[in-house]
Write a protein that holds these residues in place. Structure first.
Motif: not given
Length: 613
Positions: A60-68, A83-93, A96-104
């Motif tokens: 659940y904390l592997v952001g790259e795998r979740i985006i993929a 919890g988890f990645l909800s307040e992780n600014a790097e993951f949020a960015q 967005i950089d992957a062309g997805l919408i960040w609900v946050g």
């Protein structure tokens, strides 16, 4: 509106998001680890994808795998839950950089509010009142000790990157400051990778007040009133409510406006919470309520706000993420009644609130309340994740109505064999100070063991359960013109008990285990002999295995004379030892148990005959 959504979370919040998304016609994609392969959120989603082993750092904390995964499944957006990645600014960015919408919120807002010292400085510049303290760059022990002296004891040392009660130490005396600072820094470095701290004046009668804020991409920010989260144990919230008791309209207007100003200062978008610390020694007053921190995500306790406003905050999140304006203006929002939420955990209050791990063989939650959960009967509570199994939320016209409704729902909760904090929650809700809204964050610590539920059920509950064990029907043991009496012998908490009762009051049930539920607590009564009625056990002195297990000790031999209550053998089952004892004075006429042997439920282990003469 979005068409598809990946939920980068699990359990209760994942199910909560799926529920709203389904209503809005949004396709949902769940992710899961090895431990969650059979989890409720996996089955409720339209699609589910395995993302790794059970430990969160491998799934659940592997952001790259979740985006993929989001891209592979065609998801438009990612909702991080809490919890988890909800307040992780790097993951949020990265989302967005992957062309997805960040609900946050925007990553910059998360960063701005992520460090407590920087956030407090930002709030000071925005005119938001902050707790007196020290936020300086000089982190030397000597400077910090001098600042603590200037603030005045007691003081609170807080990790600037902290949260969840970690990296916090109250210091009452300057002689203890150096040790507390070292301990705080050590925990902060371990938990957050940042040992920097700030100092705050310790509030002697603190109340935790927070305001729900919401912003959209069009520059609008509103508040949805306040919540009171003062009932805490070791800085962890236990029971939350909305609105805050004792909050007058003038104070509410000032605090909620301060929260809106705080959100606007960081161009906030989406759901967020501005947390305040209040000095409640003279009631709630605007000049004694100070900014503490901001949570840049949806809060665990958001349902109490939903209950008093009639709004679905997850829907708000999804609409805002889609680019829509806020669903309501400030003038269109109002409060209705009172709401309370209790966090139901699989943990044992009698053992220092240690998590209770295993399978939910029985999972029955009380009625009359809203239940947000991510588990069901038969589900497993694993050691890998937070042991919260449900949120129980009650709404009423008044605070007392909501409190009593919540207590009743928890009182009716039956969960077995895992231990829960339901009994503790009932005791907290019934506490005289809490009932009278005499609140502060130290209430639970002061009450101590008084809030722990009893180790054993009441005599009345035992008698009711004993009657339920009657195998011959409600009138077993009844004789005309004779006293009605029956006796049930059973195991409870590993000890033998005998209860006499009127069998005419019992329910007709086969001889089986009975769960005793009282005040949110649950015990298992395991019968091994029922005497005095037409449907006794296999024979008057039969000792039957109450459950499958292993014989770990045999204390008697065949032909041996025994006395009532004497231990015959010990059975290990469900990681507990159960002593089987003689039901009366007699002789061991039959012995079918050997040390180390495995036995099934209902097997005749021994038989005691009455002594002749």
């Amino acid at each position: 509106m979005l068409e598809s959504l990946l939920i980068a979370n699990r359990g209760e919040i994942a199910c909560r998001i799926i529920r709203t998304a389904r209503r809005l016609g949004i396709r949902t994609i769940a992710v899961y680890s090895d431990a969650d392969a059979d989890a409720l959120h996996v089955r409720e989603a339209d699609e589910a994808v395995h993302i790794g082993p059970s430990p969160v750092r491998e799934s659940y904390l592997v952001g790259e795998r979740i985006i993929a995964t989001a891209k592979a499944t065609g998801a438009q957006a990612i909702h991080p839950g809490y919890g988890f990645l909800s307040e992780n600014a790097e993951f949020a960015q990265a989302v967005i950089d992957a062309g997805l919408i960040w609900v946050g919120p925007n990553p910059s807002s998360i960063t701005a509010m992520g460090l407590k010292d920087a956030a407090k400085k930002l709030m000071q510049d925005a005119g938001v009142p902050t707790t007196p303290g020290y936020l300086g760059e000089d982190q030397s022990p000597e400077r910090l000790a001098a600042e603590a002296d200037a603030i005045g004891y007691p003081v609170l040392i807080k990790a600037v990157a902290g949260g969840g009660g970690k990296g916090m130490r109250k210091v009452d005396d300057p002689v203890n400051f150096a040790d507390a600072l070292l301990s705080c820094r050590r925990e902060a470095a371990s938990s957050f990778g940042n040992e920097q701290v700030l100092l705050e004046k310790w509030i002697t009668n603190p109340r935790h007040i927070e305001v729900q804020v919401f912003g959209d991409k069009h520059g609008h920010v509103v508040h949805l009133f306040e919540r009171d989260c003062s009932l805490q144990r070791r800085h962890q919230k236990v029971i939350e409510e909305a609105p805050a008791p004792g909050m007058d309209e003038a104070t509410r207007a000032a605090v909620c406006q301060a929260a809106v100003n705080a959100a606007k200062a960081v161009d906030y978008v989406g759901a967020g919470t501005i947390e305040f610390i209040a000095d409640g020694s003279d009631g709630l007053r605007a000049d004694r309520i100070w900014f503490m921190e901001m949570n840049t995500r949806l809060q665990v306790e958001h349902p109490v706000t939903e209950e008093i406003t009639g709004q679905d905050l997850v829907e708000w999140q999804l609409r805002v993420a889609s680019g829509e304006p806020l669903p309501r203006t400030q003038e269109q929002l109002s409060m209705n009644g009172w709401a309370m939420e209790a966090r139901l955990y699989a943990e044992d209050p009698a053992k220092g609130f240690l998590p209770s791990i295993g399978t939910l063989d029985t999972f029955e939650l009380g009625g009359g309340a809203r239940i947000d959960t991510g588990v069901e009967e038969g589900a497993a509570i694993s050691p890998y994740y937070d042991p919260m199994i449900a949120k129980v939320i009650a709404h009423g016209d008044t605070r007392d109505a909501a409190r009593l409704r919540l207590a009743a729902a928890l009182d009716d909760t039956v969960i077995w064999p895992l231990r829960t904090n339901a009994g503790f929650l009932v005791k907290a809700l019934e506490n005289a100070d809490f009932a009278a809204a005499r609140l502060d964050t130290g209430l639970i610590a002061r009450e101590g063991d008084a809030l722990l539920p009893p180790a054993d059920p009441s005599d009345a509950a035992l008698a009711d359960a004993a009657a339920a064990l009657t195998p011959g029907g409600a009138l077993a043991g009844f004789r005309l013109n004779a006293p009605v009496r029956a006796e049930a012998n059973f195991l409870l908490n590993g000890h033998a008990h005998a209860v006499r009762y009127d069998p005419r009051l019992g329910d007709a049930r086969p001889l089986e285990d009975v769960l005793i539920a009282e005040g949110g607590q649950v015990w298992e009564m395991t019968p091994w002999r029922v005497a005095g009625g037409a449907g006794g056990a296999a024979s008057d002195g039969a000792i039957l295995s109450p459950m499958p297990g292993r014989i770990i000790a045999v204390a008697v031999t065949a032909g041996q004379a025994v006395t009532k209550g004497q231990k015959l053998l010990t059975l290990e089952a469900m990681k507990m030892e159960h002593s089987l004892v003689a039901p009366f004075d007699g002789v061991v006429a039959e012995l079918n148990a050997a040390e180390g042997g495995q036995v099934s439920e209902g097997v005749l282990l021994a038989r005691i005959d009455h002594r002749e003469g």
